[in-house]
Design a protein around this motif. Sequence first.
Motif, short mmCIF file in Angstrom:
data_model
loop_
_atom_site.label_atom_id
_atom_site.label_comp_id
_atom_site.label_asym_id
_atom_site.label_seq_id
_atom_site.Cartn_x
_atom_site.Cartn_y
_atom_site.Cartn_z
N GLN A 5 43.02 -20.53 64.05
CA GLN A 5 41.63 -20.15 64.21
C GLN A 5 41.55 -18.72 64.74
OE1 GLN A 5 39.39 -22.78 66.72
NE2 GLN A 5 37.64 -21.38 66.89
N LYS A 6 40.63 -17.93 64.19
CA LYS A 6 40.51 -16.54 64.60
C LYS A 6 39.53 -16.39 65.76
CE LYS A 6 41.58 -14.53 60.08
NZ LYS A 6 41.11 -13.63 58.97
N LYS A 7 39.90 -15.53 66.69
CA LYS A 7 39.02 -15.17 67.80
C LYS A 7 39.05 -13.66 67.99
CE LYS A 7 39.08 -19.42 70.62
NZ LYS A 7 37.64 -19.59 70.91
N THR A 8 37.93 -13.12 68.45
CA THR A 8 37.82 -11.68 68.66
C THR A 8 37.45 -11.39 70.10
OG1 THR A 8 37.10 -11.34 66.37
CG2 THR A 8 36.67 -9.56 67.93
N ASP A 96 47.11 -20.60 70.91
CA ASP A 96 47.41 -20.92 69.51
C ASP A 96 46.39 -20.30 68.57
OD1 ASP A 96 49.69 -22.45 70.08
OD2 ASP A 96 48.47 -24.23 70.49
N PHE A 97 45.57 -19.39 69.07
CA PHE A 97 44.58 -18.71 68.24
C PHE A 97 45.13 -17.38 67.74
CE2 PHE A 97 42.00 -21.12 71.41
CZ PHE A 97 41.46 -22.04 70.53
N ASN A 98 44.48 -16.87 66.70
CA ASN A 98 44.82 -15.55 66.17
C ASN A 98 43.80 -14.55 66.71
OD1 ASN A 98 45.57 -13.33 64.73
ND2 ASN A 98 45.14 -14.18 62.71
N TRP A 99 44.17 -13.81 67.77
CA TRP A 99 43.25 -12.91 68.45
C TRP A 99 43.29 -11.51 67.86
CZ3 TRP A 99 39.79 -13.95 72.36
CH2 TRP A 99 39.90 -15.21 72.98
N ASP A 114 27.19 -1.04 66.41
CA ASP A 114 27.77 -1.04 65.06
C ASP A 114 27.90 -2.47 64.52
OD1 ASP A 114 27.94 1.67 65.34
OD2 ASP A 114 30.12 1.74 65.62
N THR A 115 27.81 -2.61 63.23
CA THR A 115 27.78 -3.94 62.61
C THR A 115 29.09 -4.71 62.74
OG1 THR A 115 28.38 -2.92 60.48
CG2 THR A 115 26.03 -3.28 60.92
N GLU A 116 30.19 -4.01 62.99
CA GLU A 116 31.48 -4.72 63.10
C GLU A 116 31.55 -5.61 64.34
OE1 GLU A 116 35.13 -2.79 64.49
OE2 GLU A 116 34.03 -0.89 64.45
N PHE A 117 30.69 -5.36 65.32
CA PHE A 117 30.71 -6.15 66.55
C PHE A 117 29.70 -7.29 66.42
CE2 PHE A 117 31.73 -1.71 67.87
CZ PHE A 117 33.10 -1.93 68.03
N GLU A 118 30.24 -8.51 66.30
CA GLU A 118 29.42 -9.67 65.96
C GLU A 118 28.83 -10.35 67.19
OE1 GLU A 118 31.94 -12.09 63.54
OE2 GLU A 118 31.91 -10.67 61.85
N LYS A 119 27.99 -11.33 66.93
CA LYS A 119 27.25 -12.03 67.97
C LYS A 119 28.20 -12.72 68.96
CE LYS A 119 23.53 -15.42 68.48
NZ LYS A 119 22.58 -16.29 67.76
N PRO A 120 27.93 -12.59 70.27
CA PRO A 120 28.76 -13.27 71.26
C PRO A 120 28.76 -14.78 71.06
CG PRO A 120 27.33 -11.66 72.31
CD PRO A 120 26.87 -11.78 70.89
N SER A 121 29.95 -15.36 71.14
CA SER A 121 30.11 -16.81 70.98
C SER A 121 31.48 -17.16 71.55
CB SER A 121 30.03 -17.21 69.51
OG SER A 121 31.17 -16.73 68.81
N SER A 122 31.84 -18.41 71.45
CA SER A 122 33.17 -18.81 71.93
C SER A 122 34.29 -18.20 71.09
CB SER A 122 33.29 -20.34 71.94
OG SER A 122 33.07 -20.85 70.63
N ASP A 123 33.93 -17.68 69.91
CA ASP A 123 34.93 -17.04 69.05
C ASP A 123 34.85 -15.50 69.06
OD1 ASP A 123 36.06 -19.44 68.20
OD2 ASP A 123 34.57 -19.66 66.61
N THR A 124 33.80 -14.97 69.67
CA THR A 124 33.64 -13.52 69.78
C THR A 124 33.24 -13.21 71.22
OG1 THR A 124 32.94 -13.32 67.47
CG2 THR A 124 32.45 -11.47 68.92
N ILE A 125 34.21 -12.80 72.01
CA ILE A 125 34.00 -12.68 73.46
C ILE A 125 33.93 -11.22 73.88
CG2 ILE A 125 34.98 -13.20 75.72
CD1 ILE A 125 36.20 -15.71 74.45
#
Length: 361
Positions: A5-8, A96-99, A114-125
């Motif tokens: 699972q990907k995380k940012t 075990d995530f792909n950061w 900028d559009t590359e920075f997505e909405k904050p969530s458990s996958d985008t911190i």
Amino acid sequence: MNYKQKKTLILVNLGGPRTTEEIEVFLTDLFTDPFVFDLPLPEFLRLPLARFIAKKRTPKVKKIYESMGFGGGSPLVAETEKQAKALEQILNRKTDFNWTAKVAMTCGFPHIRDTEFEKPSSDTIYLPLYPQYSRSTVLSTLSHLEKKFKECPVGSGGYVPSFASDLKFHQITARFIFEFFTKSLNRDEFLHFPEVTFNGDWKDLDFIFSAHGVPMRLIRKGDRYMQEIESSVKGITEQLRLLGYRGQTHISYQSKVGPAKWTEPSSLQIIESLAKEGKQIAVYPISFVSDHLETLEEIGEQFKDLALESGAKSFTRIPAFGIYPPFLEYLAERVLAADILISYCSCKEMGGESLPTCRFK
């Protein structure tokens, strides 16, 4: 094939111009931010005034950046990118995530809008790199994200709060200072590591914890920044005592701009006063986690010259953390705990106001 699972992770900093050409853009972003350039004026007056000041200050600021030797710009973005790369490696090792770790600035480029920075969530911190909360840094960051995504990120699972009062932060900072004076740090990991380091007994030095100042207007609005600084210094001093430190610690504020009243005492006042007493002075940048204009030029050159010219026996600039491994390991722990750290409006408690879309109202 099993896919992770990907995380940012997005590291957020105030920013700095990477080149001479970016200086006016950076200053315009800085002075048009209502949480930074907070004046009792309607927007139709405040914004033109902010743009005028940015344009007027650009030539002076250009000369300062040119003198630093980084190609006419600031090293802050590049230093934050180093921290991002190191944190990415730590998080991929620990989980075990792909950061993927990115860098966003609230002034200049790459900009948080900028559009590359997505909405904050458990996958985008989002991790603001400010140890202490302030309206001018943390609340500004949250406001940028709220305007972009139509909701405040506090409590979304995608935001890491400041950590000024955390015992572990105090311990790591004290250990970092101890390792600096005992020559245990890896010089190659730091930007412009001080060429001349103190060779006496560091335990009797006068330590000045210099923080970036803010206008008192922000404090009167409920900003707990000064309390956050005091909490940090108190905790770090206690940990330094456990390492044998016997000297005196002092809190001061630097980088004042304009005629308005700012947080005091100023670092210049404290340094001159101690220097006239013939003290041996060391300055630690308590509100910064990477070296840039304020640490390298202001502390490393201006403060040093003032101290030595005013009679100090010695002056030592302690660097900022940079990619100091224990600090980055600590940040990684904060990132992994982001989902469970917040259950109230930290903006109201720490900055004096809730943003319009606060989920805890």
